[in-house]
Design an enzyme around this catalytic site. Sequence first.
Site, mmCIF file in Angstrom:
data_model
loop_
_atom_site.group_PDB
_atom_site.id
_atom_site.type_symbol
_atom_site.label_atom_id
_atom_site.label_comp_id
_atom_site.label_asym_id
_atom_site.label_seq_id
_atom_site.Cartn_x
_atom_site.Cartn_y
_atom_site.Cartn_z
ATOM 1 N N GLU A 1 -49.356 110.641 27.897
ATOM 2 C CA GLU A 1 -50.627 111.299 27.562
ATOM 3 C C GLU A 1 -50.569 111.907 26.165
ATOM 4 O OE1 GLU A 1 -54.334 111.836 27.693
ATOM 5 O OE2 GLU A 1 -53.467 111.218 29.612
ATOM 6 N N GLU B 1 -52.999 116.531 34.294
ATOM 7 C CA GLU B 1 -51.692 115.948 34.580
ATOM 8 C C GLU B 1 -50.595 117.003 34.592
ATOM 9 O OE1 GLU B 1 -53.098 111.718 32.646
ATOM 10 O OE2 GLU B 1 -51.972 113.154 31.432
ATOM 11 N N ALA C 1 -40.118 108.234 48.963
ATOM 12 C CA ALA C 1 -40.634 108.686 50.262
ATOM 13 C C ALA C 1 -40.352 107.635 51.333
ATOM 14 C CB ALA C 1 -42.136 108.982 50.160
ATOM 15 N N ALA D 1 -57.422 115.748 30.189
ATOM 16 C CA ALA D 1 -56.526 114.866 30.942
ATOM 17 C C ALA D 1 -55.106 115.424 30.949
ATOM 18 C CB ALA D 1 -56.546 113.461 30.358
ATOM 19 N N LYS E 1 -57.259 102.830 21.051
ATOM 20 C CA LYS E 1 -57.555 103.833 22.074
ATOM 21 C C LYS E 1 -57.407 103.256 23.477
ATOM 22 C CE LYS E 1 -60.532 107.037 19.598
ATOM 23 N NZ LYS E 1 -61.792 107.770 19.680
ATOM 24 N N ASP E 2 -57.880 102.033 23.677
ATOM 25 C CA ASP E 2 -57.771 101.398 24.993
ATOM 26 C C ASP E 2 -56.308 101.164 25.370
ATOM 27 O OD1 ASP E 2 -60.512 101.393 25.135
ATOM 28 O OD2 ASP E 2 -60.739 99.246 24.698
ATOM 29 N N GLU F 1 -55.366 108.723 19.595
ATOM 30 C CA GLU F 1 -56.790 109.045 19.491
ATOM 31 C C GLU F 1 -57.077 109.933 18.293
ATOM 32 O OE1 GLU F 1 -57.888 110.702 23.261
ATOM 33 O OE2 GLU F 1 -57.960 108.742 24.236
ATOM 34 N N PHE G 1 -67.604 102.562 14.172
ATOM 35 C CA PHE G 1 -66.937 101.713 15.154
ATOM 36 C C PHE G 1 -66.132 100.638 14.448
ATOM 37 C CE2 PHE G 1 -66.685 97.817 17.600
ATOM 38 C CZ PHE G 1 -66.034 98.278 18.726
ATOM 39 N N ARG H 1 -33.451 123.709 11.222
ATOM 40 C CA ARG H 1 -34.237 122.501 11.518
ATOM 41 C C ARG H 1 -34.602 122.454 13.001
ATOM 42 N NH1 ARG H 1 -36.085 117.707 10.462
ATOM 43 N NH2 ARG H 1 -35.498 115.810 11.546
#
Length: 123
Positions: free
Chosen positions: A71, A36, A118, A32, A96-97, A78, A88, A11
């Site tokens: 991501e 990244e 930093a 994207a 998606k947004d 998506e 639509f 497995r």
Amino acid sequence: MIVTKTTGLARFYYATRYSIKGLRAAYRSEPAFRYELWAAALLLPLAFWLAQSGLQLGLLISSLLFVLIMELINTAIEAVVDRAGTEFHALAGLAKDLGSAAVLLALFVTALIWGGIAWDNFS
């Protein structure tokens, strides 16, 4: 029909293969994710230089991984929405947004962590 699932090491082996397949698919199909990932690869050596403790190093590296994870989740959302249909629909757009917003917030978290470490180390 009874379906038996693999267990134990088999497995783990198959789960690892599927995960690697997903990472490859994301790299090939999502600009994207590529950006990244390359940013993370460039920042990783900087994390070792910037960190003054194991905790700081863990936070710096985890924040980079967090962006990649978000991501991947956004890409999965998506893909499912696109598979459901091409017409639509307000909920499809919302999904998606929201996925995109999650990535943006992950980037903000990463910037805060890197900036905070930093600040602590150089002030």
